[in-house]
Design an enzyme around this catalytic site. Structure first.
Site, PDB file in Angstrom:
ATOM      1  N   HIS A 153       0.790  -1.287   0.121  1.00 43.95           N
ATOM      2  CA  HIS A 153       0.006   0.017  -0.091  1.00 43.95           C
ATOM      3  C   HIS A 153       0.750   1.083   0.141  1.00 43.95           C
ATOM      4  CE1 HIS A 153      -2.149  -3.278   2.245  1.00 43.95           C
ATOM      5  NE2 HIS A 153      -2.983  -3.030   1.422  1.00 43.95           N
TER       6      HIS A 153
HETATM    7  S1  FES Z   1       1.763  -0.365   3.128  1.00 47.84           S
HETATM    8 FE1  FES Z   1       0.080  -1.803   3.676  1.00 47.84          FE
HETATM    9  S2  FES Z   1       1.343  -3.321   4.450  1.00 47.84           S
HETATM   10 FE2  FES Z   1       2.808  -2.162   3.945  1.00 47.84          FE
END
Ligand code: FES
Length: 195
Positions: A153
């Site tokens: 993410h």
């Molecule tokens: S940014 Fe979501 S698990 Fe690393």
């Protein structure tokens, strides 16, 4: 064979599960890493400390090991890497490591380490646990001081494992308990309270 010998052998099983990557063009060697872990599964479950030889680790290289089933990164930082740790403090959520759970007292410092040269952090993004990928080269044009990028993410961490603002991960990468047995040997999972 004594009990100490047995413990030592268990730890060495775990240390076999390593993969080294360099500062440039680094890739995540997931397949060889995971396939080499099978013999150590029982020892991991027992939570045995892991001895990691670091004598052959060159500046800019990183080794991955497993401790208690958790991925741990050991990065030997170069002088240049250390020199950039102060560059982006305004952009970090916790530049002074004030979230106590994320590191032992002996790693609550500017480099988040016992010895500045060696960063020891868990390779588990503090958002949802993905393994951050190393992106060590400094790119001033991108305002990037080198560090780790989580592909899941988009969380970003600097070369001390400190998380940037504006990303999903809430805290810095965790520094596990560890200590230097010798200059060329780190023990992950055990310390003396003062490393
Ligand atoms: S940014 Fe979501 S698990 Fe690393």
């Amino acid at each position: 064979m004594t009990e100490d010998d047995l413990d030592r052998n268990r730890r060495h099983f775990l240390v076999v599960a390593t993969a080294v990557t360099g500062a440039v063009g680094a890739g995540f060697a997931a397949v060889p890493f995971i396939s080499s872990l099978k013999p150590s599964a029982r020892a991991q479950a027992l939570g045995a400390p892991v001895e990691v030889p670091i004598g052959s680790l060159e500046p800019g290289e990183m080794v991955r090991v497993l401790w208690r089933g958790r991925l741990v990164y050991i990065l030997r930082r170069t002088d240049e890497m250390l020199g950039h740790l102060g560059d982006n403090l305004d952009e970090l959520k916790d530049p002074n490591s004030e979230v106590e759970e994320q590191q032992p007292d002996y790693a609550t410092n500017n480099t988040r380490s016992v010895r500045p040269e060696f960063l020891v952090v868990e390779g588990s993004c503090t958002h949802l646990g993905c393994a951050p990928i190393e992106d060590f080269p400094v790119r001033p044009a991108d305002n990037w001081g080198g560090g780790f990028f989580c592909p899941c993410h988009g969380s970003k961490f600097d070369l001390a494992g400190r998380v940037y603002n504006g990303v999903p991960a809430p805290t810095n990468l965790r520094v596990p308990p560890h200590r230097f047995v010798r200059d060329d040997l780190i023990l992950i999972g055990q310390d003396t309270g003062a490393a």
